[in-house]
Design a protein around this motif. Structure first.
Motif, PDB file in Angstrom:
ATOM      1  N   LYS A 123       0.284   2.297  -1.123  1.00 33.60           N
ATOM      2  CA  LYS A 123       0.957   1.928  -1.041  1.00 33.60           C
ATOM      3  C   LYS A 123       1.936   0.742  -1.338  1.00 33.60           C
ATOM      4  O   LYS A 123       0.745   0.461  -2.749  1.00 33.60           O
ATOM      5  CB  LYS A 123       0.448   0.845   0.661  1.00 33.60           C
ATOM      6  N   ASN A 124       2.558  -0.402  -1.544  1.00 32.33           N
ATOM      7  CA  ASN A 124       2.433  -1.626  -2.086  1.00 32.33           C
ATOM      8  C   ASN A 124       2.416  -2.620  -1.567  1.00 32.33           C
ATOM      9  O   ASN A 124       2.837  -2.831  -0.976  1.00 32.33           O
ATOM     10  CB  ASN A 124       5.081  -1.850  -1.924  1.00 32.33           C
ATOM     11  N   ASN A 125       1.393  -3.156  -1.623  1.00 27.23           N
ATOM     12  CA  ASN A 125       1.024  -3.861  -0.882  1.00 27.23           C
ATOM     13  C   ASN A 125       1.707  -5.899  -1.503  1.00 27.23           C
ATOM     14  O   ASN A 125       0.788  -5.880  -2.582  1.00 27.23           O
ATOM     15  CB  ASN A 125      -0.494  -4.196  -1.333  1.00 27.23           C
ATOM     16  N   ASP A 126       2.375  -5.675  -0.715  1.00 28.65           N
ATOM     17  CA  ASP A 126       3.196  -6.665  -1.304  1.00 28.65           C
ATOM     18  C   ASP A 126       2.942  -8.197  -1.047  1.00 28.65           C
ATOM     19  O   ASP A 126       3.767  -9.119  -1.092  1.00 28.65           O
ATOM     20  CB  ASP A 126       4.908  -6.790  -0.850  1.00 28.65           C
ATOM     21  N   ASN A 127       2.035  -8.780  -0.729  1.00 22.90           N
ATOM     22  CA  ASN A 127       1.573  -9.894   0.543  1.00 22.90           C
ATOM     23  C   ASN A 127       0.694 -10.842  -1.206  1.00 22.90           C
ATOM     24  O   ASN A 127       0.638 -10.744  -2.612  1.00 22.90           O
ATOM     25  CB  ASN A 127       0.076  -9.999   0.790  1.00 22.90           C
ATOM     26  N   TYR A 128       0.860 -11.779  -1.374  1.00 24.54           N
ATOM     27  CA  TYR A 128       1.309 -13.049  -2.821  1.00 24.54           C
ATOM     28  C   TYR A 128      -0.205 -12.877  -3.174  1.00 24.54           C
ATOM     29  O   TYR A 128      -1.079 -13.109  -1.797  1.00 24.54           O
ATOM     30  CB  TYR A 128       1.434 -14.444  -1.986  1.00 24.54           C
ATOM     31  N   ILE A 135      -2.809   2.872  -5.591  1.00 23.91           N
ATOM     32  CA  ILE A 135      -2.981   4.089  -5.664  1.00 23.91           C
ATOM     33  C   ILE A 135      -4.478   5.096  -4.779  1.00 23.91           C
ATOM     34  O   ILE A 135      -5.226   3.766  -5.417  1.00 23.91           O
ATOM     35  CB  ILE A 135      -2.611   5.266  -6.036  1.00 23.91           C
ATOM     36  N   ILE A 136      -4.941   5.450  -3.966  1.00 19.73           N
ATOM     37  CA  ILE A 136      -5.734   6.095  -3.995  1.00 19.73           C
ATOM     38  C   ILE A 136      -6.671   7.281  -3.937  1.00 19.73           C
ATOM     39  O   ILE A 136      -5.582   8.235  -3.208  1.00 19.73           O
ATOM     40  CB  ILE A 136      -6.460   5.289  -2.505  1.00 19.73           C
ATOM     41  N   LEU A 137      -7.032   7.166  -4.464  1.00 19.65           N
ATOM     42  CA  LEU A 137      -7.211   8.736  -5.009  1.00 19.65           C
ATOM     43  C   LEU A 137      -8.870   9.648  -4.461  1.00 19.65           C
ATOM     44  O   LEU A 137      -9.758   8.558  -3.820  1.00 19.65           O
ATOM     45  CB  LEU A 137      -7.688   9.649  -6.243  1.00 19.65           C
ATOM     46  N   LYS A 138      -8.741  10.744  -3.737  1.00 23.72           N
ATOM     47  CA  LYS A 138      -9.545  11.248  -3.162  1.00 23.72           C
ATOM     48  C   LYS A 138     -10.811  12.200  -3.850  1.00 23.72           C
ATOM     49  O   LYS A 138      -9.930  13.112  -4.362  1.00 23.72           O
ATOM     50  CB  LYS A 138      -9.553  12.297  -1.472  1.00 23.72           C
ATOM     51  N   TYR A 147     -13.745   7.639  -3.236  1.00 25.99           N
ATOM     52  CA  TYR A 147     -12.365   7.373  -2.985  1.00 25.99           C
ATOM     53  C   TYR A 147     -12.623   6.368  -4.624  1.00 25.99           C
ATOM     54  O   TYR A 147     -13.647   5.763  -4.838  1.00 25.99           O
ATOM     55  CB  TYR A 147     -12.027   6.648  -2.044  1.00 25.99           C
ATOM     56  N   THR A 148     -11.429   6.398  -5.018  1.00 28.87           N
ATOM     57  CA  THR A 148     -11.369   5.603  -6.791  1.00 28.87           C
ATOM     58  C   THR A 148      -9.614   4.830  -5.987  1.00 28.87           C
ATOM     59  O   THR A 148      -9.061   5.267  -5.762  1.00 28.87           O
ATOM     60  CB  THR A 148     -11.374   5.915  -7.193  1.00 28.87           C
ATOM     61  N   LEU A 149     -10.031   3.182  -6.511  1.00 26.41           N
ATOM     62  CA  LEU A 149      -9.009   2.662  -5.809  1.00 26.41           C
ATOM     63  C   LEU A 149      -7.661   2.716  -6.935  1.00 26.41           C
ATOM     64  O   LEU A 149      -8.959   1.412  -7.648  1.00 26.41           O
ATOM     65  CB  LEU A 149      -8.631   1.504  -4.751  1.00 26.41           C
ATOM     66  N   TYR A 150      -6.991   2.053  -7.469  1.00 27.35           N
ATOM     67  CA  TYR A 150      -6.137   1.904  -8.759  1.00 27.35           C
ATOM     68  C   TYR A 150      -5.010   1.093  -8.143  1.00 27.35           C
ATOM     69  O   TYR A 150      -4.248   1.092  -7.124  1.00 27.35           O
ATOM     70  CB  TYR A 150      -5.133   2.937  -9.129  1.00 27.35           C
ATOM     71  N   GLY A 151      -5.370  -0.850  -8.674  1.00 24.29           N
ATOM     72  CA  GLY A 151      -3.968  -1.198  -7.813  1.00 24.29           C
ATOM     73  C   GLY A 151      -2.893  -2.191  -9.064  1.00 24.29           C
ATOM     74  O   GLY A 151      -4.038  -2.747  -9.840  1.00 24.29           O
ATOM     75  N   HIS A 152      -2.147  -3.182  -9.066  1.00 22.88           N
ATOM     76  CA  HIS A 152      -1.943  -3.686  -9.746  1.00 22.88           C
ATOM     77  C   HIS A 152      -0.714  -2.812 -10.620  1.00 22.88           C
ATOM     78  O   HIS A 152      -0.672  -3.431 -11.654  1.00 22.88           O
ATOM     79  CB  HIS A 152      -2.522  -4.725 -10.644  1.00 22.88           C
ATOM     80  N   ALA A 179       4.063  -9.579 -13.645  1.00 19.66           N
ATOM     81  CA  ALA A 179       4.087  -9.907 -12.522  1.00 19.66           C
ATOM     82  C   ALA A 179       4.538 -10.177 -11.361  1.00 19.66           C
ATOM     83  O   ALA A 179       4.721 -10.437 -10.103  1.00 19.66           O
ATOM     84  CB  ALA A 179       3.250 -11.362 -12.638  1.00 19.66           C
ATOM     85  N   SER A 180       5.779  -9.550 -11.770  1.00 21.11           N
ATOM     86  CA  SER A 180       6.816  -9.507 -10.450  1.00 21.11           C
ATOM     87  C   SER A 180       6.985  -8.805  -8.692  1.00 21.11           C
ATOM     88  O   SER A 180       7.250  -8.736  -8.231  1.00 21.11           O
ATOM     89  CB  SER A 180       8.271  -9.082 -10.865  1.00 21.11           C
ATOM     90  N   ILE A 181       5.838  -7.849  -9.918  1.00 22.89           N
ATOM     91  CA  ILE A 181       5.293  -6.786  -8.661  1.00 22.89           C
ATOM     92  C   ILE A 181       4.279  -6.563  -8.367  1.00 22.89           C
ATOM     93  O   ILE A 181       3.317  -5.606  -7.062  1.00 22.89           O
ATOM     94  CB  ILE A 181       5.962  -5.251  -9.001  1.00 22.89           C
ATOM     95  N   ASN A 182       3.506  -7.159  -8.995  1.00 22.15           N
ATOM     96  CA  ASN A 182       1.622  -6.523  -9.444  1.00 22.15           C
ATOM     97  C   ASN A 182       0.746  -7.553  -8.235  1.00 22.15           C
ATOM     98  O   ASN A 182      -0.310  -7.779  -8.109  1.00 22.15           O
ATOM     99  CB  ASN A 182       0.775  -6.231 -10.475  1.00 22.15           C
TER     100      ASN A 182
END
Length: 231
Positions: A123-128, A135-138, A147-152, A179-182
């Motif tokens: 998902k694109n979690n685009d809140n400031y 991405i979340i892997l199972k 699970y492992t989560l990979y953000g930004h 920074a424009s997307i992460n």
């Protein structure tokens, strides 16, 4: 499993460090960094500015002859004060305790699957101040599912994914975003282990309030159990 048993289970998955960013970067080039209020250098620039953060991180890496700055598990951080996303006005809670490990390095750095598994969600979690593309892997090892989560990440990292796709340990699953997307941060990977996603899809809290910390400490073990990194 109890918390202690699950932590031991994670620790024993691999004796060697598990790498979640480009393996071309030698582990000897990793340097621990503290970005809590204890780091007085953070008073010398505007912590609300992603540009000034990037300048600070880049200088830290140069000064320490490093390629990656890492740390942050259970670190209390002022940086989240800049965004209302981390404040629960109804419950009068402020989320500022970090639940993953951050690896600060260059934009577009490869991001790797920590272990064999499958794409659970993205998902694109685009809140400031949020994760941006995530991405979340199972994973399932013996009878244990976690699970492992990979953000930004970069936006391109999630454009062609399919839920259920198989990934192998070390597969490139994405790239670090700017920074424009992460979420408006200096480039870095937020890596987190999660026992129970509680029904979440493509997202899960990466920062806790003091009031809920006991639950999240149990549900989100120290990623260093896999990465073998320590401050």
């Amino acid at each position: 499993m109890s918390k202690q048993e699950f932590n031991q289970f994670l620790k024993e998955i691999s004796i060697e460090p598990i790498t979640v960013i480009d393996t071309a970067i030698c582990i000897k080039k990793y340097k621990p960094i503290v970005i809590s209020r204890e780091n007085k250098d953070l008073t010398k620039f505007n912590i609300s500015s992603s540009n000034e953060w990037e300048e600070y991180i880049n200088k830290f890496l140069v000064d320490n002859n490093a390629k990656v700055a890492f740390g942050g598990y259970l670190e209390k951080r002022n940086i989240y004060d800049r965004s209302d996303y981390f404040k629960n006005q109804l419950e009068n809670e402020k989320r500022n305790i970090h639940l993953g490990i951050d690896l600060w390095c260059k934009v577009k750095t490869k991001v790797l699957a920590a272990l064999d598994g499958e794409i659970h969600s993205f998902k694109n979690n685009d809140n400031y101040g949020d994760y941006g593309p995530t991405i979340i892997l199972k994973h399932q090892i013996e009878e244990e599912v976690f699970y492992t989560l990979y953000g930004h990440l970069s936006l391109s990292s999630i454009e062609k994914l399919k839920v259920g796709d198989t990934v192998l340990q070390g597969n490139v699953i994405g790239f670090l975003g700017d920074a424009s997307i992460n979420g408006n941060y200096a480039p870095h990977l937020h890596f987190q282990i999660i026992k129970d996603l509680e029904g979440s899809f493509g997202d899960y809290p990466g920062v806790s309030s003091q009031e809920k910390l006991d639950f999240y400490k149990n549900n989100c073990p120290n990623p260093s159990l896999l990465l073998k990194l320590s401050i």
